[in-house]
Scaffold this active site. Structure first.
Site, mmCIF file in Angstrom:
data_model
loop_
_atom_site.group_PDB
_atom_site.id
_atom_site.type_symbol
_atom_site.label_atom_id
_atom_site.label_comp_id
_atom_site.label_asym_id
_atom_site.label_seq_id
_atom_site.Cartn_x
_atom_site.Cartn_y
_atom_site.Cartn_z
ATOM 1 C CD1 TRP A 88 -1.400 -2.323 2.180
ATOM 2 C CD2 TRP A 88 -2.767 -1.710 0.531
ATOM 3 N NE1 TRP A 88 -2.267 -3.364 1.961
ATOM 4 C CE2 TRP A 88 -3.125 -3.014 0.948
ATOM 5 C CE3 TRP A 88 -3.503 -1.115 -0.502
ATOM 6 C CZ2 TRP A 88 -4.159 -3.723 0.380
ATOM 7 C CZ3 TRP A 88 -4.543 -1.841 -1.066
ATOM 8 C CH2 TRP A 88 -4.860 -3.127 -0.619
ATOM 9 C CB CYS A 89 2.532 3.113 -1.740
ATOM 10 S SG CYS A 89 2.241 1.780 -2.915
ATOM 11 C CB THR A 90 0.154 7.959 -0.886
ATOM 12 O OG1 THR A 90 -0.897 7.296 -0.174
ATOM 13 C CG2 THR A 90 -0.371 9.257 -1.492
ATOM 14 C CG ASN A 106 3.030 7.166 1.968
ATOM 15 O OD1 ASN A 106 2.551 6.625 0.983
ATOM 16 N ND2 ASN A 106 2.275 7.591 2.969
ATOM 17 C CG ASN A 255 -2.782 1.865 -2.237
ATOM 18 O OD1 ASN A 255 -2.725 2.371 -1.121
ATOM 19 N ND2 ASN A 255 -1.699 1.589 -2.953
#
Length: 259
Positions: A88-90, A106, A255
């Site tokens: 999971w990330c942004t 991140n 996501n």
């Protein structure tokens, strides 16, 4: 440098961090992902045939850690396929008033402290010359965040896992890896290695088959060079581009599909 020697030294330095983080990440995965791991641990040897260079690099990780009981070759291969199982990330791209394009991201895993302790900045060189830089995680040979000097930067986000249709999707991911398709992180590494400009990287990240869904986020150095590519296994299903003339001066991707 031979593939089997490239990651030996860094793995020996971060041995305990790699082992602790592997335990945390692998045990936190959802049931579908746990099933996928059991399958991969039985058939890990296929990688030696279909992805030999990566296989040799991962052997080097096992050699550097030097603890077969806690980090066997099958477990190291699973660790290096963790993105295909779940992450999971942004990521954010923004164009400033002076025209500078900035790119930030991140990466959300269960224990940020553990991940921070095994994070390092790597420079990849060829013939003594720097080819690209990457933010790496010890024990992982792929690249999820990288920068080509004076060229472009790349980050990658997951498109959601653990939905009701996860089992067939994960099976397809594993089948594509065994068939010789490059992992998402290896495609990024390949783009950083072999592309010299934004357009080359854009076409590669847009079109090359990849074993799992994801978002490829690419930023350049001029104009409106910035795009979020929503990927399925065989191509791009949606694109969002910077378009500063029409007020689109930033792009944010987490996501989930927002279109």
């Amino acid at each position: 440098m031979p593939a089997a020697e490239r990651f030996v030294h860094v793995s020996s330095i971060y041995k305990e961090e790699i082992l602790a983080t592997a335990d945390t990440i692998i045990t936190s995965l959802c049931p579908a992902e746990q099933t996928a791991i059991k399958i991969m641990e039985q058939f890990y040897w296929v990688w030696d045939i279909t992805n030999h260079e990566q296989y040799e690099e991962i052997k080097g990780i096992v050699k550097g850690i030097n603890d077969e009981e806690r980090m066997s070759l099958p477990r190291a291969i699973v660790l290096n396929s963790i993105y295909e199982l779940g992450a999971w990330c942004t990521s954010i791209i923004a164009k400033q008033q002076d025209g500078t394009i900035i790119h930030g991201r991140n990466l959300d895993y269960p224990d940020a402290g553990q991940m921070r302790d095994m994070t390092f900045r790597a420079k990849f060189v060829r013939g003594g010359d720097e080819v690209f830089e990457a933010v790496m995680f010890a024990g992982i040979i792929g690249v999820y965040t990288g920068m080509k000097p004076n060229g472009f930067s790349i980050s990658q986000n997951t498109r959601a896992f653990c939905s009701p249709d996860t089992y067939p999707s994960l099976a397809e991911n594993i089948a594509m890896l065994w068939a010789g398709y490059k992992e998402n992180s290896w495609i990024i590494r390949d783009a950083l290695t072999n592309c010299d400009d934004y357009q080359c990287a854009y076409l590669k990240l847009r079109d090359e088959p990849q074993p799992s869904f994801g978002y490829n986020i690419l930023a350049g150095t001029k104009g409106d060079e910035g795009v979020v590519l929503a990927r399925d296994k065989w191509g791009t299903v949606h694109e969002d581009h910077l378009d500063s003339a029409n007020g689109i001066w930033y792009l944010v991707q987490t996501n989930n599909d927002h279109w």
